[in-house]
Design an enzyme around this catalytic site. Structure first.
Site, PDB file in Angstrom:
ATOM      1  N   GLU A 118       0.859  -1.195   0.000  1.00 28.24           N
ATOM      2  CA  GLU A 118       0.000   0.000   0.000  1.00 28.24           C
ATOM      3  C   GLU A 118       0.888   1.236   0.000  1.00 28.24           C
ATOM      4  O   GLU A 118       2.111   1.129   0.028  1.00 28.24           O
ATOM      5  CB  GLU A 118      -0.936  -0.016   1.218  1.00 28.24           C
ATOM      6  CG  GLU A 118      -2.013  -1.089   1.100  1.00 28.24           C
ATOM      7  CD  GLU A 118      -2.934  -1.135   2.293  1.00 28.24           C
ATOM      8  OE1 GLU A 118      -3.073  -0.118   2.981  1.00 28.24           O
ATOM      9  OE2 GLU A 118      -3.499  -2.204   2.550  1.00 28.24           O
ATOM     10  N   HIS A 232      -8.504   9.844   4.937  1.00 28.00           N
ATOM     11  CA  HIS A 232      -8.225   8.866   3.881  1.00 28.00           C
ATOM     12  C   HIS A 232      -8.617   9.500   2.548  1.00 28.00           C
ATOM     13  O   HIS A 232      -9.688  10.083   2.429  1.00 28.00           O
ATOM     14  CB  HIS A 232      -9.020   7.578   4.117  1.00 28.00           C
ATOM     15  CG  HIS A 232      -8.503   6.413   3.337  1.00 28.00           C
ATOM     16  ND1 HIS A 232      -8.611   6.333   1.969  1.00 28.00           N
ATOM     17  CD2 HIS A 232      -7.860   5.291   3.730  1.00 28.00           C
ATOM     18  CE1 HIS A 232      -8.050   5.201   1.555  1.00 28.00           C
ATOM     19  NE2 HIS A 232      -7.581   4.546   2.608  1.00 28.00           N
ATOM     20  N   ARG A 282      -0.252   9.197   2.679  1.00 31.48           N
ATOM     21  CA  ARG A 282      -1.701   9.406   2.630  1.00 31.48           C
ATOM     22  C   ARG A 282      -2.105  10.871   2.746  1.00 31.48           C
ATOM     23  O   ARG A 282      -3.046  11.323   2.089  1.00 31.48           O
ATOM     24  CB  ARG A 282      -2.300   8.613   3.799  1.00 31.48           C
ATOM     25  CG  ARG A 282      -3.735   8.356   3.680  1.00 31.48           C
ATOM     26  CD  ARG A 282      -4.172   7.413   4.763  1.00 31.48           C
ATOM     27  NE  ARG A 282      -4.022   6.019   4.380  1.00 31.48           N
ATOM     28  CZ  ARG A 282      -4.304   5.002   5.172  1.00 31.48           C
ATOM     29  NH1 ARG A 282      -4.716   5.221   6.396  1.00 31.48           N
ATOM     30  NH2 ARG A 282      -4.172   3.771   4.756  1.00 31.48           N
ATOM     31  N   HIS A 337     -10.387   9.541   8.923  1.00 30.07           N
ATOM     32  CA  HIS A 337     -10.093   8.101   8.959  1.00 30.07           C
ATOM     33  C   HIS A 337      -9.490   7.640  10.276  1.00 30.07           C
ATOM     34  O   HIS A 337      -9.894   6.616  10.810  1.00 30.07           O
ATOM     35  CB  HIS A 337      -9.141   7.799   7.803  1.00 30.07           C
ATOM     36  CG  HIS A 337      -8.829   6.352   7.605  1.00 30.07           C
ATOM     37  ND1 HIS A 337      -9.805   5.404   7.393  1.00 30.07           N
ATOM     38  CD2 HIS A 337      -7.647   5.686   7.569  1.00 30.07           C
ATOM     39  CE1 HIS A 337      -9.240   4.217   7.228  1.00 30.07           C
ATOM     40  NE2 HIS A 337      -7.946   4.362   7.355  1.00 30.07           N
ATOM     41  N   ARG A 372       0.084   8.324   9.879  1.00 30.34           N
ATOM     42  CA  ARG A 372       0.211   6.861  10.032  1.00 30.34           C
ATOM     43  C   ARG A 372       0.447   6.180   8.691  1.00 30.34           C
ATOM     44  O   ARG A 372      -0.219   6.485   7.694  1.00 30.34           O
ATOM     45  CB  ARG A 372      -1.081   6.310  10.663  1.00 30.34           C
ATOM     46  CG  ARG A 372      -1.071   4.817  10.849  1.00 30.34           C
ATOM     47  CD  ARG A 372      -2.295   4.376  11.599  1.00 30.34           C
ATOM     48  NE  ARG A 372      -3.502   4.579  10.832  1.00 30.34           N
ATOM     49  CZ  ARG A 372      -3.959   3.720   9.918  1.00 30.34           C
ATOM     50  NH1 ARG A 372      -3.306   2.617   9.638  1.00 30.34           N
ATOM     51  NH2 ARG A 372      -5.083   3.981   9.290  1.00 30.34           N
TER      52      ARG A 372
HETATM   53  C1  SIN Z   1      -7.125   1.029   3.531  1.00 27.82           C
HETATM   54  O1  SIN Z   1      -7.442  -0.131   3.298  1.00 27.82           O
HETATM   55  O2  SIN Z   1      -6.900   1.871   2.660  1.00 27.82           O
HETATM   56  C2  SIN Z   1      -7.007   1.473   4.944  1.00 27.82           C
HETATM   57  C3  SIN Z   1      -5.841   0.836   5.545  1.00 27.82           C
HETATM   58  C4  SIN Z   1      -5.373   1.626   6.735  1.00 27.82           C
HETATM   59  O3  SIN Z   1      -5.969   2.632   7.085  1.00 27.82           O
HETATM   60  O4  SIN Z   1      -4.356   1.257   7.315  1.00 27.82           O
END
Ligand code: SIN
Length: 516
Positions: A118, A232, A282, A337, A372
């Site tokens: 990610e 998010h 993010r 988020h 985070r």
């Molecule tokens: C997501 O699946 O994008 C959220 C994962 C996270 O907030 O760590």
């Protein structure tokens, strides 16, 4: 007067039932303690962990790489000692609890586990089950503890106030179905999750009102880093008030597999904002999405580079439920988020108050600093939950005088709370969101102070869950705003702008009214 003989006691009281609370309960029970878990959730969807999509990061055989990614994502503000605790314990905690105890079947790729990537991760290290990892962990965890005679899980039960005497916490006042009773505990562990209810759009379940942070702050515990509220970038916004078209998170894992962000003109824009484009930290992506939406009307997630329905069947089903044709891109925007700050704790989850612990999203461990890294929240909850639960065990409860909560009048406070929550969310949305102007923060502070004064006046005369939730939310909103004002440096999720310098109207925004 508290009746010493009939008062209810337990060794460990856990408030909240996400992965952090359940891990605490498991660890304390393994030490031989009796545990009561009090949760507002009407299970299982009431806990944030159930909603977690992307997965849970593990260290694999690269502690240096994982550590570097966490520190980089945090803009260099994460506490290196706390990060070491997380990284050193990740593999063992996941193997012990999720694999050996709960038998979670993480997705595989042939013979091996399928490790995903990610945003801001330099390697593939995220264990997942489809893109709905949270519920595949949370449901077996609840079932496992339901079968444990040392653990009692009380659903639909709210903690209203901590019982405190001379710097030590002795349990909490719990409310269920309108009845309020003290539960005395040798140790009390707060695991109440996030603060999504403070904002109009959030990925948290309803009733995420920051109870743990609010109660701890009111009891005098140290609270840190509250200005670091993570948004998010890719949340399908849905249509306000239409239950058939509700919002949902589109996991960062989708971008990890190659999805692209496009603006209203169909142009891919992230390469202009950051070298890592869609996989930038993010906070960077969230601000870019907001800016492009303002400039071009909308932002969509183009999933054509991947086999979306095969790779993310749960998300494809959510699109189908809402008649979203993903071939045209999924409309997305930022939503609140995760709270990176919270009740300040050490490496065992101990707060500044004796026998009070905090774990999971309501705790500030130092792991996240100003921002985070994706898929570290379930891991932090698991690692700190186990460590706190183990430490909290073995202390006998003592029964002291409980706080007197006053006569309940359900109707008036509920109505009052609904109106005031609306006002609080508007203030947070307008003044304390993704971008913050010091003048706006001052305005927010003034409105929130007045609101808290009104709430306090009601709390002195009445008791109801919604009123206490509002009280906690207003304390948390004030802390977020105050910490944001005190921190003059833009870092990670705390991004300062000067509206006057950017040519914004100089008129004072009007204070939202109760009728708004
Ligand atoms: C997501 O699946 O994008 C959220 C994962 C996270 O907030 O760590």
């Amino acid at each position: 007067m508290t009746d010493q003989n009939s008062a209810e006691t337990t060794d460990v009281l856990v408030v909240g039932s996400g992965i952090a609370g359940l891990a605490s309960a498991l660890a304390a029970a393994r030490q031989g303690s009796d545990v009561v878990v009090a949760t507002k959730a009407k299970r299982p969807e009431g806990a944030s962990s159930w909603w977690a999509q992307g997965g849970i990061a593990v260290t694999r055989d690269d502690p240096e790489g994982f550590t570097r990614d966490i520190l980089d994502a945090s803009d260099g503000t994460a506490d290196p000692d706390a990060v070491d605790v997380l990284v050193e314990n990740a593999n063992d905690a996941v193997r012990d609890v999720l694999v050996d105890t709960l038998d979670v079947s993480f997705d595989e790729n042939g013979e091996d586990l399928d490790f995903a990537r990610e945003a801001a991760h330099s390697d593939d290290r995220i264990l997942h089950v489809d893109a709905s990892t949270g519920k595949h962990i949370h449901v077996p965890f609840l079932n496992y503890l339901d079968d444990n005679d040392s653990v009692e899980i009380r659903d639909d039960t709210a903690a209203l106030e901590l019982i405190r005497h001379e710097g030590r916490v002795h349990g909490a006042m719990l409310e269920h179905d309108g009845d309020v009773e003290p539960v005395y505990a040798g140790s009390t562990i707060l695991a109440t999750g996030g603060i999504g209810d403070l904002f109009p759009r959030s990925t948290n379940p309803a009733n995420s009102t920051g109870d743990g942070v609010g109660m701890a702050a009111l009891a005098g515990a140290d609270v840190e880093d509250m200005e670091y509220v993570q948004f998010h970038p890719t949340v399908y916004p849905g249509e306000d008030g239409n239950p058939e078209d509700g919002p949902f998170l589109v996991s960062e894992a989708v971008r990890g597999e190659g999805a692209l962000l496009r603006n209203g003109d169909g142009e891919r824009f992230m390469p202009e904002y950051h070298d890592d484009a869609e996989l930038a930290p993010r906070d960077v992506v969230a601000r870019a999405v907001a800016a492009e939406r303002d400039a071009t009307g909308e932002v969509t997630l183009d999933v054509s580079p991947l086999e979306f329905a095969d790779e993310f069947p749960d998300l494809a089903a959510k699109c189908e439920d809402r008649d979203i044709d993903w071939e045209d891109g999924i409309p997305v925007g930022p939503a609140e988020h995760f709270l990176c700050g919270g009740v300040a704790v050490d490496d065992r989850g101990r707060t500044s108050l004796d026998r009070l612990y905090a774990v999971g999203e309501c705790a500030r461990t130092g792991v996240h600093g100003a921002n985070r890294l994706a898929s570290t929240s379930l891991l932090e909850g698991l690692v700190w939950g186990l460590r706190a639960g183990e430490d909290a065990a073995g202390e006998d409860p003592s029964v002291i005088e409980a706080p007197e909560l006053l006569e309940r009048d359900p109707e008036l406070p509920d109505d009052f709370a609904r109106q005031k929550f609306h006002r609080l969310r508007r203030v947070m949305d307008e003044y304390v969101g993704l971008e913050r102007d010091p003048g706006d923060l001052q305005r927010a502070l003034a409105v929130l102070r007045r609101l808290k004064g009104e709430v306090d006046a009601y709390v002195r005369t009445r008791t109801s869950r919604s009123l206490y939730e509002l009280r906690h939310a207003s304390v948390v909103a004030l802390l977020v705003t105050r910490h944001a004002l005190e921190n003059e440096e833009s870092l990670g999720t705390h991004h300062l702008v000067d509206d006057a310098a950017e040519g914004a109207p100089e008129n004072e925004p009007t204070e939202p009214t109760a009728d708004d």
